[in-house]
Design an enzyme around this catalytic site. Structure first.
Site, PDB file in Angstrom:
ATOM      1  N   ASP A   1       1.717  -0.433  11.911  1.00 57.49           N
ATOM      2  CA  ASP A   1       1.694  -1.823  12.441  1.00 57.49           C
ATOM      3  C   ASP A   1       2.953  -2.674  12.385  1.00 57.49           C
ATOM      4  O   ASP A   1       2.786  -3.665  12.263  1.00 57.49           O
ATOM      5  CB  ASP A   1       0.561  -2.609  11.945  1.00 57.49           C
ATOM      6  CG  ASP A   1       0.700  -2.541  10.422  1.00 57.49           C
ATOM      7  OD1 ASP A   1       1.500  -2.216   9.798  1.00 57.49           O
ATOM      8  OD2 ASP A   1       0.002  -3.339   9.772  1.00 57.49           O
TER       9      ASP A   1
ATOM     10  N   ARG B   1      -6.997  -2.318   9.652  1.00 63.46           N
ATOM     11  CA  ARG B   1      -7.730  -3.596   9.639  1.00 63.46           C
ATOM     12  C   ARG B   1      -7.381  -4.453  11.011  1.00 63.46           C
ATOM     13  O   ARG B   1      -8.203  -5.271  11.710  1.00 63.46           O
ATOM     14  CB  ARG B   1      -7.460  -4.497   8.598  1.00 63.46           C
ATOM     15  CG  ARG B   1      -8.489  -4.271   7.512  1.00 63.46           C
ATOM     16  CD  ARG B   1      -8.070  -5.347   6.141  1.00 63.46           C
ATOM     17  NE  ARG B   1      -8.441  -4.666   5.008  1.00 63.46           N
ATOM     18  CZ  ARG B   1      -9.526  -3.879   4.526  1.00 63.46           C
ATOM     19  NH1 ARG B   1     -10.763  -4.106   5.187  1.00 63.46           N
ATOM     20  NH2 ARG B   1      -9.426  -3.237   3.334  1.00 63.46           N
TER      21      ARG B   1
ATOM     22  N   ASP C   1       5.090  -4.973   6.050  1.00 60.92           N
ATOM     23  CA  ASP C   1       5.588  -6.265   6.439  1.00 60.92           C
ATOM     24  C   ASP C   1       5.447  -7.393   5.257  1.00 60.92           C
ATOM     25  O   ASP C   1       6.433  -8.074   5.255  1.00 60.92           O
ATOM     26  CB  ASP C   1       4.881  -6.722   7.800  1.00 60.92           C
ATOM     27  CG  ASP C   1       3.453  -6.819   7.926  1.00 60.92           C
ATOM     28  OD1 ASP C   1       2.675  -6.460   6.872  1.00 60.92           O
ATOM     29  OD2 ASP C   1       2.673  -7.357   8.897  1.00 60.92           O
TER      30      ASP C   1
ATOM     31  N   GLY D   1       0.727  -1.168   0.044  1.00 62.11           N
ATOM     32  CA  GLY D   1       0.000  -0.093  -0.006  1.00 62.11           C
ATOM     33  C   GLY D   1       0.910   1.356   0.087  1.00 62.11           C
ATOM     34  O   GLY D   1       1.869   1.346   0.675  1.00 62.11           O
TER      35      GLY D   1
ATOM     36  N   ARG E   1       0.887  -4.983  -5.615  1.00 59.63           N
ATOM     37  CA  ARG E   1       1.222  -6.107  -4.886  1.00 59.63           C
ATOM     38  C   ARG E   1       1.311  -7.047  -5.967  1.00 59.63           C
ATOM     39  O   ARG E   1       0.535  -7.370  -6.962  1.00 59.63           O
ATOM     40  CB  ARG E   1      -0.351  -6.587  -4.261  1.00 59.63           C
ATOM     41  CG  ARG E   1      -0.544  -5.257  -3.289  1.00 59.63           C
ATOM     42  CD  ARG E   1      -1.462  -5.606  -2.306  1.00 59.63           C
ATOM     43  NE  ARG E   1      -2.180  -4.370  -1.613  1.00 59.63           N
ATOM     44  CZ  ARG E   1      -1.810  -4.022  -0.647  1.00 59.63           C
ATOM     45  NH1 ARG E   1      -0.691  -4.460   0.257  1.00 59.63           N
ATOM     46  NH2 ARG E   1      -2.340  -2.778   0.043  1.00 59.63           N
TER      47      ARG E   1
ATOM     48  N   THR F   1       3.912   2.692   5.504  1.00 59.59           N
ATOM     49  CA  THR F   1       2.465   2.036   5.557  1.00 59.59           C
ATOM     50  C   THR F   1       1.833   3.042   6.653  1.00 59.59           C
ATOM     51  O   THR F   1       2.512   3.424   7.653  1.00 59.59           O
ATOM     52  CB  THR F   1       2.309   0.658   6.167  1.00 59.59           C
ATOM     53  OG1 THR F   1       1.118   0.329   6.332  1.00 59.59           O
ATOM     54  CG2 THR F   1       3.088   0.359   7.267  1.00 59.59           C
TER      55      THR F   1
ATOM     56  N   ASP G   1      -0.636   2.505   8.493  1.00 62.80           N
ATOM     57  CA  ASP G   1      -1.137   1.653   9.606  1.00 62.80           C
ATOM     58  C   ASP G   1      -0.223   2.042  10.863  1.00 62.80           C
ATOM     59  O   ASP G   1      -0.902   1.367  11.915  1.00 62.80           O
ATOM     60  CB  ASP G   1      -1.408   0.022   9.157  1.00 62.80           C
ATOM     61  CG  ASP G   1      -2.452   0.076   8.281  1.00 62.80           C
ATOM     62  OD1 ASP G   1      -3.380   1.178   8.143  1.00 62.80           O
ATOM     63  OD2 ASP G   1      -2.525  -0.697   7.521  1.00 62.80           O
TER      64      ASP G   1
HETATM   65  P1  ATP Z   1       0.603  -2.762   3.506  1.00 62.58           P
HETATM   66  O1  ATP Z   1       0.968  -2.785   5.023  1.00 62.58           O
HETATM   67  O2  ATP Z   1       0.441  -1.462   2.895  1.00 62.58           O
HETATM   68  O3  ATP Z   1      -0.430  -3.849   2.970  1.00 62.58           O
HETATM   69  P2  ATP Z   1       2.527  -4.711   2.587  1.00 62.58           P
HETATM   70  O4  ATP Z   1       4.049  -4.509   2.075  1.00 62.58           O
HETATM   71  O5  ATP Z   1       2.424  -5.599   3.725  1.00 62.58           O
HETATM   72  O6  ATP Z   1       1.923  -3.252   2.540  1.00 62.58           O
HETATM   73  P3  ATP Z   1       1.635  -6.883   0.872  1.00 62.58           P
HETATM   74  O7  ATP Z   1       0.636  -6.734  -0.226  1.00 62.58           O
HETATM   75  O8  ATP Z   1       1.310  -7.589   2.125  1.00 62.58           O
HETATM   76  O9  ATP Z   1       1.755  -5.469   1.419  1.00 62.58           O
HETATM   77  O10 ATP Z   1       3.248  -7.269   0.463  1.00 62.58           O
HETATM   78  C1  ATP Z   1       3.567  -6.536  -0.832  1.00 62.58           C
HETATM   79  C2  ATP Z   1       4.046  -7.754  -1.707  1.00 62.58           C
HETATM   80  O11 ATP Z   1       5.070  -8.232  -1.133  1.00 62.58           O
HETATM   81  C3  ATP Z   1       3.148  -8.738  -2.273  1.00 62.58           C
HETATM   82  O12 ATP Z   1       2.334  -8.295  -3.136  1.00 62.58           O
HETATM   83  C4  ATP Z   1       4.323  -9.745  -2.765  1.00 62.58           C
HETATM   84  O13 ATP Z   1       4.916  -9.589  -3.659  1.00 62.58           O
HETATM   85  C5  ATP Z   1       5.446  -9.648  -1.642  1.00 62.58           C
HETATM   86  N1  ATP Z   1       5.163 -10.634  -0.556  1.00 62.58           N
HETATM   87  C6  ATP Z   1       4.410 -10.728   0.379  1.00 62.58           C
HETATM   88  N2  ATP Z   1       4.500 -11.964   1.323  1.00 62.58           N
HETATM   89  C7  ATP Z   1       5.299 -12.632   0.365  1.00 62.58           C
HETATM   90  C8  ATP Z   1       5.817 -14.134   0.524  1.00 62.58           C
HETATM   91  N3  ATP Z   1       5.346 -14.786   1.742  1.00 62.58           N
HETATM   92  N4  ATP Z   1       6.940 -14.412  -0.366  1.00 62.58           N
HETATM   93  C9  ATP Z   1       7.133 -13.869  -1.537  1.00 62.58           C
HETATM   94  N5  ATP Z   1       6.733 -12.385  -1.615  1.00 62.58           N
HETATM   95  C10 ATP Z   1       5.610 -12.067  -0.579  1.00 62.58           C
END
Ligand code: ATP
Length: 327
Positions: A133, A175, A106, A14, A75, A129, A131
């Site tokens: 978190d 969330r 994360d 995000g 993503r 992010t 959040d």
């Molecule tokens: P936000 O907190 O805003 O949701 P985020 O970084 O947690 O941000 P995610 O969509 O959970 O957002 O993760 C971003 C990208 O990281 C995913 O679309 C994926 O490409 C990669 N990713 C997440 N988990 C894994 C995993 N276990 N293995 C490989 N790639 C991963």
């Protein structure tokens, strides 16, 4: 120790205000240390597709104040597959990239750790992010801006709430974490704050609203985190209160994605600048698998895996203050 001659930077997951300021900081720090820098578009998906652009100190003019991310974010399902990560690695090799700065949440860090385990590729994370978190930092990039956006919106809602003696349920983002709800709620003087970390129960909500009417308050604001634990969404909550409390005119406002956008606050810009420089310095020093964080106003580092696994606790003192403020 392998010499880091070229660093890639990307934004993933995000988007959050302050990401541009962090990109700028990484690029300028690279220029300062005479290290090449390359931007990867659309996070891991751009890495797989080889969607990249060389960045110089002048490429990041005039972005420190801009919301969103000039590198776009995404993503990527493909990066969750071995095949996708192999393609990503090949593209990094092809472009002579030695190390990566990931600005994201994360999930993005989890992807980074998986990738590092497979290819021993140096990675530093910057928590971006709204959040807040992520464990190991008191502030993530974008959180302060999102709080100010939420407070500003709630202030405006209060104007109309008090003109019509209405009760407003305002849903804010979060969330799994109630940091925005709790802090924006206290900052905007909400009567009640519902967060995922605490289940106060519906009876307590009704009681509190009755109490505030008895105390002579003409309007009320209840701030609700997306993931609150009442088991009802914000519209169901509003219906429930209207059914159970007489003489209440209830309205709902969902702030939604506006909380993600906008000009980053000064706090987020400064934090982004500090984190970007630190990330580059760590990579040049041969460090990897770390997240840059802020603690006691000092820039510190934490193991990426710890940052992913740890849980930020909600501030109990702030919950207590919130209770006292509704007297
Ligand atoms: P936000 O907190 O805003 O949701 P985020 O970084 O947690 O941000 P995610 O969509 O959970 O957002 O993760 C971003 C990208 O990281 C995913 O679309 C994926 O490409 C990669 N990713 C997440 N988990 C894994 C995993 N276990 N293995 C490989 N790639 C991963």
């Amino acid at each position: 120790m392998r010499k880091i001659k070229k660093i890639a930077v990307m934004t993933s997951g995000g988007d959050a205000p302050g990401m541009n300021a962090a990109i700028r900081s990484v690029v300028r720090a690279c220029a300062y240390y005479r290290t090449e820098c390359i931007g990867i578009y659309r996070g891991y998906q751009g890495m797989i597709e080889g969607d990249m652009i060389p960045l110089t100190a002048r490429s990041v003019n005039n972005i420190v104040h801009k919301g969103g991310t000039i590198l776009k974010s995404a993503r990527s399902k493909d990066f969750r597959t071995e095949e996708g990560r192999k393609k990503a690695y090949e593209n990094l090799q092809e472009n002579n990239i030695d190390a990566l700065v990931v600005i994201g949440g994360d999930g993005s860090f989890t992807g980074g750790v998986v990738f590092n385990n497979e290819y021993d590729f140096p990675i530093i994370g910057i928590p971006g992010t709204i959040d807040n978190d992520i464990f190991g930092t008191t502030h993530t990039l974008g959180y302060d801006t999102a709080l100010n956006t939420a407070v500003d919106a709630i202030d405006k809602i209060r104007d109309t709430a008090s003109s019509h003696n209405r009760l407003f349920f305002v849903e804010v983002m979060g969330r799994d974490a109630g940091f925005i709800a709790l802090n924006a709620g206290v900052g905007a003087g909400a009567e009640e704050i519902l967060i995922p970390e605490e289940d106060l129960g519906l009876d307590r909500l009704l009681e509190s609203l009755k109490k505030s009417r008895r105390a002579g308050k003409s309007s009320s604001i209840v701030v609700v985190s997306e993931g609150d634990k009442t088991g009802k969404n914000v519209f169901e909550l509003a219906d429930y209160v209207e059914e159970n409390l007489e003489d209440y005119e209830v309205r709902v406002s969902v702030l939604g994605h506006m909380q993600r956008g906008g000009t980053p606050s000064c706090f987020d810009r400064v934090l982004a600048s500090r984190m970007g420089v630190k990330a580059v310095e760590l990579l040049i020093d041969g460090k990897t698998n770390l997240m840059v964080g802020l603690n006691n106003n000092e820039i510190e580092t934490i193991d990426l895996e710890k940052a992913i696994k740890g849980q930020n606790e909600i501030n109990r003192e702030l919950l207590r203050v919130s209770d006292i403020m509704t007297t």
